[in-house]
Write a protein that holds these residues in place. Structure first.
Motif, short mmCIF file in Angstrom:
data_model
loop_
_atom_site.label_atom_id
_atom_site.label_comp_id
_atom_site.label_asym_id
_atom_site.label_seq_id
_atom_site.Cartn_x
_atom_site.Cartn_y
_atom_site.Cartn_z
N ALA A 1 -18.89 8.95 51.79
CA ALA A 1 -17.93 9.56 50.87
C ALA A 1 -17.05 10.60 51.54
O ALA A 1 -15.90 10.76 51.16
N HIS A 2 -17.57 11.32 52.51
CA HIS A 2 -16.82 12.42 53.11
C HIS A 2 -16.84 12.31 54.63
O HIS A 2 -17.90 12.12 55.22
N TRP A 3 -15.68 12.45 55.21
CA TRP A 3 -15.53 12.34 56.66
C TRP A 3 -15.17 13.69 57.24
O TRP A 3 -14.42 14.46 56.63
N ASP B 1 -13.28 16.27 54.74
CA ASP B 1 -11.98 15.92 54.16
C ASP B 1 -11.81 16.37 52.71
O ASP B 1 -10.71 16.38 52.19
N ASN B 2 -12.89 16.79 52.05
CA ASN B 2 -12.78 17.27 50.67
C ASN B 2 -12.68 18.80 50.61
O ASN B 2 -12.76 19.39 49.55
N GLY B 3 -12.52 19.43 51.79
CA GLY B 3 -12.37 20.88 51.84
C GLY B 3 -13.67 21.64 52.05
O GLY B 3 -13.65 22.85 52.27
N ARG B 4 -14.80 20.96 52.00
CA ARG B 4 -16.08 21.63 52.23
C ARG B 4 -16.22 21.93 53.72
O ARG B 4 -15.84 21.13 54.57
N ARG B 5 -16.77 23.08 54.03
CA ARG B 5 -17.02 23.50 55.41
C ARG B 5 -18.47 23.96 55.49
O ARG B 5 -18.92 24.75 54.67
N PHE B 6 -19.18 23.43 56.48
CA PHE B 6 -20.57 23.81 56.68
C PHE B 6 -20.74 24.39 58.07
O PHE B 6 -20.14 23.92 59.03
N GLU C 1 -24.99 15.91 53.65
CA GLU C 1 -26.17 16.08 52.81
C GLU C 1 -26.94 17.35 53.18
O GLU C 1 -27.31 18.13 52.30
N ILE C 2 -27.20 17.54 54.47
CA ILE C 2 -27.96 18.73 54.86
C ILE C 2 -27.13 20.00 54.71
O ILE C 2 -27.69 21.07 54.49
N GLY C 3 -25.81 19.87 54.80
CA GLY C 3 -24.95 21.02 54.54
C GLY C 3 -25.04 21.45 53.08
O GLY C 3 -25.18 22.64 52.77
#
Length: 132
Positions: A12-14, A32-37, A103-105
């Motif tokens: 789902a997210h790259w 790509d969805n704006g999430r940063r881990f 997932e772990i993020g």
């Protein structure tokens, strides 16, 4: 953006950017969805998706002690769906798919708390054993 990676799984997210912060012993990934881990190397090492850590089924999962000071030597791309992380304790068999990193993020806090509880329950430490 949704696609199917080389591993055949829908992803789902790259990642759009991956930064290895060697001095800080940390890996940062922007999706790509704006999430940063931001993943500490120790965390990545103890949740490695390798058979050495995860076993071949959940009952075989290992609690890895003594990795407080582990660092990341390098990242190696695996197809277009994952990265192999080579740690300075020479562990290099975990292939971290984009899905697994995401997932772990998302679950980093609970996974870390679970790891710390396992260490305590087994009488292990985050610190390496003292020599001498």
């Amino acid at each position: 953006m949704t696609g199917t990676g080389d591993d055949g799984f829908d992803t789902a997210h790259w990642p759009v950017e991956i930064r290895l912060k060697s001095e800080e012993k940390r890996l940062e990934v922007d999706f790509d969805n704006g999430r940063r881990f931001s993943y500490p190397a120790e965390f990545l090492r103890v949740v490695s998706p390798s058979a050495e850590v995860q076993g071949h089924d959940p009952s075989q999962r290992q609690t890895v002690p003594g990795r407080r000071h582990v660092g990341i030597m390098r990242l190696e791309p695996v197809g277009n769906y994952a990265v192999r992380i080579v740690f300075d304790d020479m562990h290099d068999t975990g292939i971290f798919s984009w899905r697994y990193l995401y997932e772990i993020g998302e679950n980093q806090e609970s996974l870390w708390a679970q790891y710390l509880a396992e260490l305590q329950a087994k009488g292990f430490s985050r610190d390496p054993p003292r020599r001498g």
